[in-house]
Write an enzyme that holds these catalytic residues in place. Structure first.
Site, short mmCIF file in Angstrom:
data_model
loop_
_atom_site.label_atom_id
_atom_site.label_comp_id
_atom_site.label_asym_id
_atom_site.label_seq_id
_atom_site.Cartn_x
_atom_site.Cartn_y
_atom_site.Cartn_z
N ASP A 123 0.56 -0.96 0.03
CA ASP A 123 0.36 0.09 0.00
C ASP A 123 0.67 1.52 -0.23
O ASP A 123 2.30 1.16 -0.06
CB ASP A 123 -1.12 -0.22 0.88
CG ASP A 123 -0.53 -0.03 2.39
OD1 ASP A 123 0.31 0.80 2.72
OD2 ASP A 123 -0.84 -0.95 3.10
N GLU A 124 0.55 1.94 0.22
CA GLU A 124 0.33 3.60 -0.31
C GLU A 124 2.25 4.26 0.83
O GLU A 124 2.65 4.28 0.84
CB GLU A 124 -0.11 4.83 -0.21
CG GLU A 124 0.36 6.30 -0.94
CD GLU A 124 -0.56 7.34 -1.34
OE1 GLU A 124 -0.05 8.28 -1.82
OE2 GLU A 124 -1.75 6.72 -1.52
#
Length: 262
Positions: A123-124
């Protein structure tokens, strides 16, 4: 080097089935390679996909077949702030980092418009080892439903870490109404944890920690099966080697880790 394998079974097996079971390609892809004259048995080119391979016989692919199957696979040490896959408006895709000035080692730089799907998202807000690939065999090995490949993460948390919390993280939690698989979770002191997982639910580690009252402040993936991040610097990338590809395929059918702390 092109792939070769030896059939060790007691009974003869169809050539296309042996190639598929070996993780080289799908049966359909095997049929196409055989029809193109790119597969040999004991050094003799075979044209019949239904040909039986006897125990002890060697099957080999021509270099042209191997090149066609391998596709493109790269390893990236993803920084935070980048998304793994197709971005929403305003988000930056990790593939944008695949430039010549950030490359380590040899190999062609993927075209800017080439689609390189992530094989196991990150994820970011997380960083570390991200595998991007157009190779269906690699994708199946890492994220296929029968894959036994595990992934390792180094995590820093805020909150009190107790033996009871570690035990709950290892086994006994559920997300989205489904129980999680047993996980390897180890307390390295001072809010530092190591996770070894065999599944990849959406933001799994962060949500697991939330359930036991811990807040993740840093999450780094350091290993995917036999592939380690090593000394690859953040923001840098390199091509997956042929040896690493074969190691991933082999690990997908045999437990590569034992959820231990070594």
């Amino acid at each position: 080097m092109a792939w070769s394998g030896v059939w060790r079974g007691d009974e003869p097996v169809r050539l296309n089935k042996f190639m598929a079971q070996s993780g080289v390609c799908s049966r359909r892809e095997a049929d196409g390679l055989i029809a193109s004259g790119l597969v040999t048995v004991e050094g003799v080119v075979v044209a019949d996909a239904g040909r039986k391979v006897e125990s002890g016989q060697t099957v080999a692919l021509a270099d042209a077949a191997q090149a066609a199957l391998d596709g493109v696979s790269v390893l990236l040490n993803k920084p935070t702030g980048y998304v793994s896959g197709q971005p929403e408006p305003g988000k930056i895709p990790a593939a944008r980092l695949l430039s010549a000035d950030r490359q380590v080692g040899l190999g062609a730089v993927p075209a800017s418009d080439q689609s390189l799907p992530p094989v196991g998202r990150l994820d970011e807000d997380s960083r570390g080892l991200l595998l991007l690939s157009t190779d269906g065999v690699v994708a199946k090995a890492v994220i296929g439903p029968l894959s036994e490949i595990d992934k390792e993460y180094r995590v820093r948390v805020r909150g009190e870490v107790t033996p009871a919390i570690i035990e709950r993280l290892r086994h006994g939690l559920e997300l989205d109404g489904r129980a999680l698989k047993p996980a390897g979770v180890f307390d390295n002191g001072k809010g530092r944890l190591k996770f070894i997982l065999k599944e990849g639910r959406n933001r799994q580690i962060r949500r697991m920690c939330d359930l036991v009252g811990l807040r993740v402040v840093d999450l780094q993936r350091t290993r995917i099966g036999p592939i380690k991040l090593g000394d690859l610097e953040e923001g840098r990338w390199r091509h997956l080697t042929a040896e690493e590809r074969q190691a991933l395929i082999a690990a997908s059918t045999a437990q590569s880790g034992h959820l231990d702390g070594d």
